[in-house]
Write a protein that holds these residues in place. Structure first.
Motif, PDB file in Angstrom:
ATOM      1  N   LEU A   1      -6.198  -6.414  -5.706  1.00 44.56           N
ATOM      2  CA  LEU A   1      -5.977  -7.675  -4.987  1.00 44.56           C
ATOM      3  C   LEU A   1      -4.529  -8.128  -5.108  1.00 44.56           C
ATOM      4  O   LEU A   1      -3.950  -8.679  -4.169  1.00 44.56           O
ATOM      5  CB  LEU A   1      -6.912  -8.755  -5.530  1.00 44.56           C
ATOM      6  CG  LEU A   1      -8.400  -8.592  -5.200  1.00 44.56           C
ATOM      7  CD1 LEU A   1      -9.227  -9.606  -5.985  1.00 44.56           C
ATOM      8  CD2 LEU A   1      -8.656  -8.747  -3.702  1.00 44.56           C
ATOM      9  N   ALA A   2      -3.931  -7.889  -6.277  1.00 40.57           N
ATOM     10  CA  ALA A   2      -2.540  -8.309  -6.495  1.00 40.57           C
ATOM     11  C   ALA A   2      -1.558  -7.462  -5.716  1.00 40.57           C
ATOM     12  O   ALA A   2      -0.476  -7.934  -5.350  1.00 40.57           O
ATOM     13  CB  ALA A   2      -2.213  -8.245  -7.988  1.00 40.57           C
ATOM     14  N   GLY A   3      -1.916  -6.196  -5.443  1.00 39.44           N
ATOM     15  CA  GLY A   3      -0.972  -5.305  -4.773  1.00 39.44           C
ATOM     16  C   GLY A   3      -1.169  -5.136  -3.290  1.00 39.44           C
ATOM     17  O   GLY A   3      -0.247  -4.725  -2.584  1.00 39.44           O
ATOM     18  N   MET A   4      -2.349  -5.470  -2.778  1.00 46.65           N
ATOM     19  CA  MET A   4      -2.632  -5.142  -1.380  1.00 46.65           C
ATOM     20  C   MET A   4      -1.983  -6.089  -0.376  1.00 46.65           C
ATOM     21  O   MET A   4      -2.091  -5.880   0.833  1.00 46.65           O
ATOM     22  CB  MET A   4      -4.135  -5.036  -1.137  1.00 46.65           C
ATOM     23  CG  MET A   4      -4.907  -6.312  -1.198  1.00 46.65           C
ATOM     24  SD  MET A   4      -6.707  -6.001  -1.035  1.00 46.65           S
ATOM     25  CE  MET A   4      -6.838  -5.390   0.657  1.00 46.65           C
ATOM     26  N   GLY A   5      -1.260  -7.088  -0.851  1.00 46.16           N
ATOM     27  CA  GLY A   5      -0.503  -7.937   0.058  1.00 46.16           C
ATOM     28  C   GLY A   5       0.598  -7.172   0.782  1.00 46.16           C
ATOM     29  O   GLY A   5       1.118  -7.624   1.807  1.00 46.16           O
ATOM     30  N   ASP A   6       0.954  -5.992   0.264  1.00 41.10           N
ATOM     31  CA  ASP A   6       1.953  -5.154   0.925  1.00 41.10           C
ATOM     32  C   ASP A   6       1.336  -4.275   2.005  1.00 41.10           C
ATOM     33  O   ASP A   6       2.048  -3.530   2.670  1.00 41.10           O
ATOM     34  CB  ASP A   6       2.673  -4.279  -0.105  1.00 41.10           C
ATOM     35  CG  ASP A   6       3.656  -5.079  -0.938  1.00 41.10           C
ATOM     36  OD1 ASP A   6       4.392  -5.892  -0.352  1.00 41.10           O
ATOM     37  OD2 ASP A   6       3.688  -4.900  -2.171  1.00 41.10           O
ATOM     38  N   CYS A   7       0.018  -4.355   2.152  1.00 46.10           N
ATOM     39  CA  CYS A   7      -0.659  -3.633   3.241  1.00 46.10           C
ATOM     40  C   CYS A   7      -0.854  -4.621   4.386  1.00 46.10           C
ATOM     41  O   CYS A   7      -1.867  -5.324   4.461  1.00 46.10           O
ATOM     42  CB  CYS A   7      -2.009  -3.092   2.772  1.00 46.10           C
ATOM     43  SG  CYS A   7      -2.863  -2.120   4.026  1.00 46.10           S
TER      44      CYS A   7
ATOM     45  N   ALA B   1      -3.990 -15.552  -3.361  1.00 42.70           N
ATOM     46  CA  ALA B   1      -3.118 -16.406  -2.548  1.00 42.70           C
ATOM     47  C   ALA B   1      -1.724 -15.799  -2.412  1.00 42.70           C
ATOM     48  O   ALA B   1      -1.128 -15.819  -1.331  1.00 42.70           O
ATOM     49  CB  ALA B   1      -3.041 -17.798  -3.165  1.00 42.70           C
ATOM     50  N   ARG B   2      -1.210 -15.251  -3.499  1.00 41.79           N
ATOM     51  CA  ARG B   2       0.106 -14.600  -3.427  1.00 41.79           C
ATOM     52  C   ARG B   2       0.068 -13.409  -2.473  1.00 41.79           C
ATOM     53  O   ARG B   2       1.007 -13.189  -1.692  1.00 41.79           O
ATOM     54  CB  ARG B   2       0.539 -14.153  -4.817  1.00 41.79           C
ATOM     55  CG  ARG B   2       1.029 -15.303  -5.693  1.00 41.79           C
ATOM     56  CD  ARG B   2       1.331 -14.843  -7.106  1.00 41.79           C
ATOM     57  NE  ARG B   2       1.880 -15.944  -7.902  1.00 41.79           N
ATOM     58  CZ  ARG B   2       1.827 -16.007  -9.225  1.00 41.79           C
ATOM     59  NH1 ARG B   2       1.243 -15.023  -9.913  1.00 41.79           N
ATOM     60  NH2 ARG B   2       2.349 -17.029  -9.868  1.00 41.79           N
ATOM     61  N   SER B   3      -1.017 -12.646  -2.523  1.00 38.90           N
ATOM     62  CA  SER B   3      -1.133 -11.497  -1.624  1.00 38.90           C
ATOM     63  C   SER B   3      -1.280 -11.931  -0.170  1.00 38.90           C
ATOM     64  O   SER B   3      -0.758 -11.277   0.740  1.00 38.90           O
ATOM     65  CB  SER B   3      -2.314 -10.628  -2.040  1.00 38.90           C
ATOM     66  OG  SER B   3      -2.005  -9.900  -3.217  1.00 38.90           O
ATOM     67  N   LEU B   4      -1.981 -13.036   0.063  1.00 33.34           N
ATOM     68  CA  LEU B   4      -2.070 -13.560   1.430  1.00 33.34           C
ATOM     69  C   LEU B   4      -0.704 -14.019   1.926  1.00 33.34           C
ATOM     70  O   LEU B   4      -0.367 -13.845   3.100  1.00 33.34           O
ATOM     71  CB  LEU B   4      -3.072 -14.708   1.487  1.00 33.34           C
ATOM     72  CG  LEU B   4      -4.540 -14.297   1.571  1.00 33.34           C
ATOM     73  CD1 LEU B   4      -5.455 -15.493   1.297  1.00 33.34           C
ATOM     74  CD2 LEU B   4      -4.864 -13.686   2.941  1.00 33.34           C
ATOM     75  N   GLY B   5       0.078 -14.610   1.033  1.00 31.38           N
ATOM     76  CA  GLY B   5       1.437 -14.983   1.407  1.00 31.38           C
ATOM     77  C   GLY B   5       2.265 -13.764   1.767  1.00 31.38           C
ATOM     78  O   GLY B   5       3.053 -13.782   2.723  1.00 31.38           O
TER      79      GLY B   5
END
Length: 316
Positions: free
Chosen positions: A190-196, A222-226
């Motif tokens: 979850l923490a890393g998939m914001g780059d996908c 939330a950080r990943s959504l950002g």
């Protein structure tokens, strides 16, 4: 005589077995996995590519080797907790890809005298640097890494981020499946998939936040959504090529606004920053819709959010 022959055969057989076991123990491995974790076809292609690169550009392999040798000294001089390995490796450019893949998954020296922090920084930094290149040749290694990675959140996050940066359907689907699977890897994914930055990834993150997880997990999501909806990131041609910008950013904005009142303290602060990062035009309307069903005391908080949005540095 017959007994001697039997004894001799037994000794030879024992020697062969010992040799096989020794060979298995000394089999080449990377700092994360061994090449046996990659399919035979992909492994053959990777090993061949590494061999060609080593002949054509040995300097790239030498540079990586020297950096690794310097890790104990760099760790002793570091200012933060970890040596910024990824930032250093990024400076080596695309020529470093195959040397790094070799180090990660094919043939690396043993850990040696690196302490825990230096070893952690080296392994995480390699994956982050490979991810930053967004090169499809890394895909077999990254898929293997995310499947067998240690249960350390930083390592899982780095692998998820690197895989996500490939931007392929297969990478996105893999991360979505892992994000939905409860277990020790879930938070790192979850923490890393914001780059996908693909719609399926944005929808999976939105679903995770709408489930109202605890504050710690909400902060990660939330950080990943950002990140996944970042207005700045979507200006990059390689990311915009998917054609999913509008749907991804709208999905992220809606999930963040809808979760804003569910959290307080640090979690709400992180959600606010993510809303500003996404900077989607629908945000004011989403906030107004939330105000209509909010309690009087919460309406003021929503007013503060929209004020922050209107005064964002991203707006002219």
């Amino acid at each position: 005589m017959k007994a001697k022959r039997v004894l001799g055969i037994g000794i030879v057989a024992a020697g062969l077995l010992l040799s096989a076991l020794t060979g298995a123990a000394n089999a080449a491995e990377g700092v994360w996995i061994g090449p046996d974790r990659i399919t035979a076809q992909d492994r053959a292609a990777l090993v061949q590519a590494i061999g060609v690169a080593r002949k054509e550009n040995p300097a790239a392999f030498d540079t990586l080797a020297r950096l690794r040798e310097d890790m104990p000294a760099l760790d002793a001089q570091k200012r933060g907790r970890y040596v910024p390995v990824a930032a250093i490796l990024k400076g080596l450019g695309k020529d470093a890809l195959l040397p790094m893949l070799n180090e990660l998954a094919v043939d690396a020296k043993p850990r040696g005298d690196m302490n825990d922090d230096a070893w952690h920084a080296w392994r995480v930094g390699l994956v982050e640097a490979v991810g930053s290149l967004r090169d499809g040749r890394a895909a077999p290694v990254l898929f293997a890494l995310i499947d067998v990675t240690e249960m350390d959140t930083d390592l899982v996050r780095a692998a998820a981020s690197a895989l996500g940066k490939l931007g392929t359907d297969a990478a996105a689907q893999k991360l979505v499946a892992l994000a939905k699977k409860e277990g020790p890897k879930q938070k790192g994914v979850l923490a890393g998939m914001g780059d996908c930055r693909r719609l399926v990834a944005a929808e999976a993150l939105a679903s995770a936040l709408s489930a109202h997880p605890n504050a710690e997990t909400a902060i990660l999501v939330a950080r990943s959504l950002g990140d996944v909806g970042s207005a700045w990131a979507w200006k990059t041609p390689i990311i915009a090529a998917s054609g999913e910008e509008e749907s991804v950013r709208r999905t992220a904005a809606q999930a963040l606004v809808e979760s804003y009142l569910r959290y307080e303290g640090e979690a709400r602060t992180v959600i606010t920053k993510a809303v500003l990062m996404v900077d989607h035009p629908s945000t004011p309307a989403l906030v107004e819709a939330a105000k209509r069903s909010a309690r009087p005391g919460d309406q003021a908080a929503l007013d503060a959010l929209i004020e922050r949005f209107k005064n964002s540095p991203l707006h002219p």
